[in-house]
Design a protein around this motif. Structure first.
Motif, PDB file in Angstrom:
ATOM      1  N   GLU A 247       7.836  -4.699  16.236  1.00 51.10           N
ATOM      2  CA  GLU A 247       7.118  -3.480  16.583  1.00 51.10           C
ATOM      3  C   GLU A 247       5.713  -3.508  15.971  1.00 51.10           C
ATOM      4  O   GLU A 247       5.553  -3.809  14.784  1.00 51.10           O
ATOM      5  CB  GLU A 247       7.873  -2.250  16.082  1.00 51.10           C
ATOM      6  CG  GLU A 247       9.192  -1.998  16.795  1.00 51.10           C
ATOM      7  CD  GLU A 247       8.995  -1.594  18.248  1.00 51.10           C
ATOM      8  OE1 GLU A 247       7.936  -0.995  18.554  1.00 51.10           O
ATOM      9  OE2 GLU A 247       9.885  -1.890  19.062  1.00 51.10           O
ATOM     10  N   LEU A 248       4.723  -3.183  16.798  1.00 47.87           N
ATOM     11  CA  LEU A 248       3.342  -3.198  16.325  1.00 47.87           C
ATOM     12  C   LEU A 248       3.139  -2.240  15.155  1.00 47.87           C
ATOM     13  O   LEU A 248       2.486  -2.593  14.158  1.00 47.87           O
ATOM     14  CB  LEU A 248       2.385  -2.841  17.467  1.00 47.87           C
ATOM     15  CG  LEU A 248       0.901  -2.741  17.100  1.00 47.87           C
ATOM     16  CD1 LEU A 248       0.376  -4.065  16.563  1.00 47.87           C
ATOM     17  CD2 LEU A 248       0.083  -2.277  18.296  1.00 47.87           C
ATOM     18  N   ASN A 249       3.688  -1.023  15.250  1.00 42.44           N
ATOM     19  CA  ASN A 249       3.525  -0.047  14.168  1.00 42.44           C
ATOM     20  C   ASN A 249       4.118  -0.547  12.859  1.00 42.44           C
ATOM     21  O   ASN A 249       3.553  -0.310  11.785  1.00 42.44           O
ATOM     22  CB  ASN A 249       4.149   1.287  14.554  1.00 42.44           C
ATOM     23  CG  ASN A 249       3.287   2.070  15.533  1.00 42.44           C
ATOM     24  OD1 ASN A 249       2.091   1.806  15.658  1.00 42.44           O
ATOM     25  ND2 ASN A 249       3.887   3.015  16.229  1.00 42.44           N
ATOM     26  N   THR A 254       3.027  -2.392   7.455  1.00 43.72           N
ATOM     27  CA  THR A 254       3.261  -3.384   6.398  1.00 43.72           C
ATOM     28  C   THR A 254       1.948  -3.977   5.917  1.00 43.72           C
ATOM     29  O   THR A 254       1.731  -4.164   4.710  1.00 43.72           O
ATOM     30  CB  THR A 254       4.198  -4.491   6.901  1.00 43.72           C
ATOM     31  OG1 THR A 254       5.433  -3.916   7.333  1.00 43.72           O
ATOM     32  CG2 THR A 254       4.483  -5.507   5.798  1.00 43.72           C
ATOM     33  N   LEU A 255       1.041  -4.246   6.852  1.00 46.32           N
ATOM     34  CA  LEU A 255      -0.269  -4.782   6.478  1.00 46.32           C
ATOM     35  C   LEU A 255      -1.046  -3.798   5.616  1.00 46.32           C
ATOM     36  O   LEU A 255      -1.702  -4.185   4.637  1.00 46.32           O
ATOM     37  CB  LEU A 255      -1.072  -5.130   7.732  1.00 46.32           C
ATOM     38  CG  LEU A 255      -0.669  -6.422   8.442  1.00 46.32           C
ATOM     39  CD1 LEU A 255      -1.343  -6.533   9.792  1.00 46.32           C
ATOM     40  CD2 LEU A 255      -1.005  -7.630   7.573  1.00 46.32           C
ATOM     41  N   GLU A 261      -7.329  -4.014   5.314  1.00 47.89           N
ATOM     42  CA  GLU A 261      -8.250  -2.961   5.752  1.00 47.89           C
ATOM     43  C   GLU A 261      -8.012  -2.609   7.222  1.00 47.89           C
ATOM     44  O   GLU A 261      -7.832  -3.489   8.064  1.00 47.89           O
ATOM     45  CB  GLU A 261      -9.701  -3.420   5.573  1.00 47.89           C
ATOM     46  CG  GLU A 261     -10.111  -3.650   4.139  1.00 47.89           C
ATOM     47  CD  GLU A 261     -10.177  -2.364   3.322  1.00 47.89           C
ATOM     48  OE1 GLU A 261     -10.198  -1.278   3.937  1.00 47.89           O
ATOM     49  OE2 GLU A 261     -10.201  -2.460   2.087  1.00 47.89           O
ATOM     50  N   ARG A 262      -8.043  -1.301   7.522  1.00 51.26           N
ATOM     51  CA  ARG A 262      -7.842  -0.851   8.900  1.00 51.26           C
ATOM     52  C   ARG A 262      -8.898  -1.439   9.841  1.00 51.26           C
ATOM     53  O   ARG A 262      -8.610  -1.720  11.013  1.00 51.26           O
ATOM     54  CB  ARG A 262      -7.899   0.676   8.977  1.00 51.26           C
ATOM     55  CG  ARG A 262      -6.747   1.379   8.277  1.00 51.26           C
ATOM     56  CD  ARG A 262      -6.856   2.887   8.471  1.00 51.26           C
ATOM     57  NE  ARG A 262      -5.882   3.595   7.648  1.00 51.26           N
ATOM     58  CZ  ARG A 262      -4.631   3.837   8.005  1.00 51.26           C
ATOM     59  NH1 ARG A 262      -4.209   3.408   9.190  1.00 51.26           N
ATOM     60  NH2 ARG A 262      -3.809   4.493   7.210  1.00 51.26           N
ATOM     61  N   LYS A 279      -1.702 -12.650   4.800  1.00 60.54           N
ATOM     62  CA  LYS A 279      -1.050 -11.342   4.831  1.00 60.54           C
ATOM     63  C   LYS A 279      -0.466 -11.028   6.205  1.00 60.54           C
ATOM     64  O   LYS A 279       0.599 -10.413   6.310  1.00 60.54           O
ATOM     65  CB  LYS A 279      -2.038 -10.253   4.402  1.00 60.54           C
ATOM     66  CG  LYS A 279      -2.353 -10.278   2.915  1.00 60.54           C
ATOM     67  CD  LYS A 279      -3.261  -9.139   2.494  1.00 60.54           C
ATOM     68  CE  LYS A 279      -3.507  -9.176   0.986  1.00 60.54           C
ATOM     69  NZ  LYS A 279      -4.354  -8.061   0.522  1.00 60.54           N
ATOM     70  N   VAL A 280      -1.153 -11.457   7.270  1.00 60.39           N
ATOM     71  CA  VAL A 280      -0.623 -11.245   8.624  1.00 60.39           C
ATOM     72  C   VAL A 280       0.691 -12.005   8.793  1.00 60.39           C
ATOM     73  O   VAL A 280       1.694 -11.459   9.275  1.00 60.39           O
ATOM     74  CB  VAL A 280      -1.650 -11.688   9.692  1.00 60.39           C
ATOM     75  CG1 VAL A 280      -1.011 -11.694  11.080  1.00 60.39           C
ATOM     76  CG2 VAL A 280      -2.852 -10.751   9.684  1.00 60.39           C
ATOM     77  N   SER A 281       0.710 -13.288   8.402  1.00 60.78           N
ATOM     78  CA  SER A 281       1.927 -14.094   8.511  1.00 60.78           C
ATOM     79  C   SER A 281       3.043 -13.524   7.634  1.00 60.78           C
ATOM     80  O   SER A 281       4.208 -13.469   8.046  1.00 60.78           O
ATOM     81  CB  SER A 281       1.642 -15.540   8.105  1.00 60.78           C
ATOM     82  OG  SER A 281       0.741 -16.147   8.988  1.00 60.78           O
TER      83      SER A 281
END
Length: 348
Positions: A247-249, A254-255, A261-262, A279-281
């Motif tokens: 899920e994208l949300n 989590t990020l 940063e947004r 951090k993405v992985s």
């Protein structure tokens, strides 16, 4: 070797995320965060203790401010009702006094004074709310991370017997054997170049890398695999979430908890820094449903605060894991068995 060298030096600045290393060589910490820069006398442990104390103090202040803001907003609502009641009473008196000999001017003047006083009080209250909300922005509370760990019913999740791996036809290691059970966290350990990552890739299914031995695991086990060099990161974060079926949300939340940063959410993943890519992985792995986590140097490019977040998350959830990493403090904290030391192949 570097630590031993620096122990005999003075007047240097070192930038490192390795807690064990910096504790050996520094006597001050220059801490840089979003709000301020501070200098602490001592080593990492000294800074960590002070950082935790300040975080707790700021959290208590935030909770106090939130209560004050709630009280002031309640008062503001009550003042608005008083002002409205005063205006209503004035209008009602004007209608009901058509047959009464009362001083309508007096009633109107009194209502006007009540309304003026109420509005002045409301303005002061709204100003207090605005001031306290501005203070609140300086206090950053980090929500705890979540792990989508599905505890398996199987006892043995991975069985490796006499495994040897090869690169370019050259055998890298002596035969390696181990069993990874439910709730265990094992660490592959050894100098660079001995085939730790190659062993992980063989376990993940690349049989071309095997020079001998067997690998056995239940077919129903779901593995979340975090590679050392990242999977191919390009395109939008929305496409990345779809690619891994999460899920994208959940990924975005989590990020954010990892300090992402947004503003970076809209960037192409290929343009991110190495720390952001890690951090993405990592966030993807935390969001995936998994019975077993296989992580190859998960702490690369991560700051000490994020490393501590990951360590605390693992200790809280107690997932089954096979890990390669060089952070000694992290290894000692999360491992549940002696290190799986990789021995170089005998070339004689």
């Amino acid at each position: 070797m570097v630590a031993d060298y620096l122990k005999h030096k003075q007047g240097f600045i070192v930038v490192s995320h390795d807690r064990h290393f910096v504790d050996q060589v520094i006597d001050h910490v220059l801490s840089i965060d979003r709000a301020k820069i501070q200098l602490f006398a001592g080593n990492y442990e000294t800074w960590a203790a002070e950082f935790e104390r300040e975080n707790q103090s700021e959290l208590e202040e935030k909770q106090h401010l939130q209560k004050e803001i709630g009280r002031l907003k309640s008062s503001a609502n009550q003042i608005e009702r008083w002002a409205g009641n005063a205006e209503g009473q004035k209008n009602q008196s004007a209608k009901s006094d058509q047959h009464a000999n009362l001083d309508k001017g007096f009633i109107g003047h009194k209502a006007a004074k009540v309304m003026k006083r109420s509005k002045n009080t409301l303005r002061r209250t709204e100003k207090d709310i605005e001031q306290k909300q501005s203070l609140l922005k300086n206090v950053d509370e980090v929500a705890p991370l979540k792990l989508n760990y599905q505890r398996p019913h199987q006892n043995y999740l991975l069985q490796v017997h006499d495994l040897r791996v090869q690169r370019n036809g050259l055998v890298l290691n002596e035969p390696l054997s181990f069993n990874l059970k439910r709730d265990q966290r094992l660490i592959l350990f050894g100098p660079n170049g001995l085939g730790k990552t190659t062993i992980i890739k063989a376990i993940m299914g690349d049989k071309r890398l095997m020079a001998g031995g067997t690998i056995t695991m239940p077919s129903s086990i779901h593995i979340s695999y975090l590679t050392q060099s990242f999977e191919v990161l390009q395109g939008s974060i929305q496409h990345y979430a779809q690619q891994f079926g999460i899920e994208l949300n959940d990924l975005l939340n989590t990020l954010r908890k990892l300090g992402f940063e947004r503003s970076a959410f809209t960037e192409d993943l290929s343009d991110l820094s190495m720390g952001q890519k890690r951090k993405v992985s990592l966030a993807r792995s935390l969001c995936e449903k998994a019975n077993l986590y296989i992580w190859d140097e998960p702490l690369n490019y991560l700051d000490v605060i994020t490393r501590k977040q990951i360590q605390d998350l693992i200790l809280k959830n107690q997932p089954a894991m096979l890990i390669i990493d060089h952070d000694k403090d992290f290894i000692e904290a999360v491992k549940t068995a002696p290190l799986l030391a990789i021995q170089p192949a005998d070339t004689k």
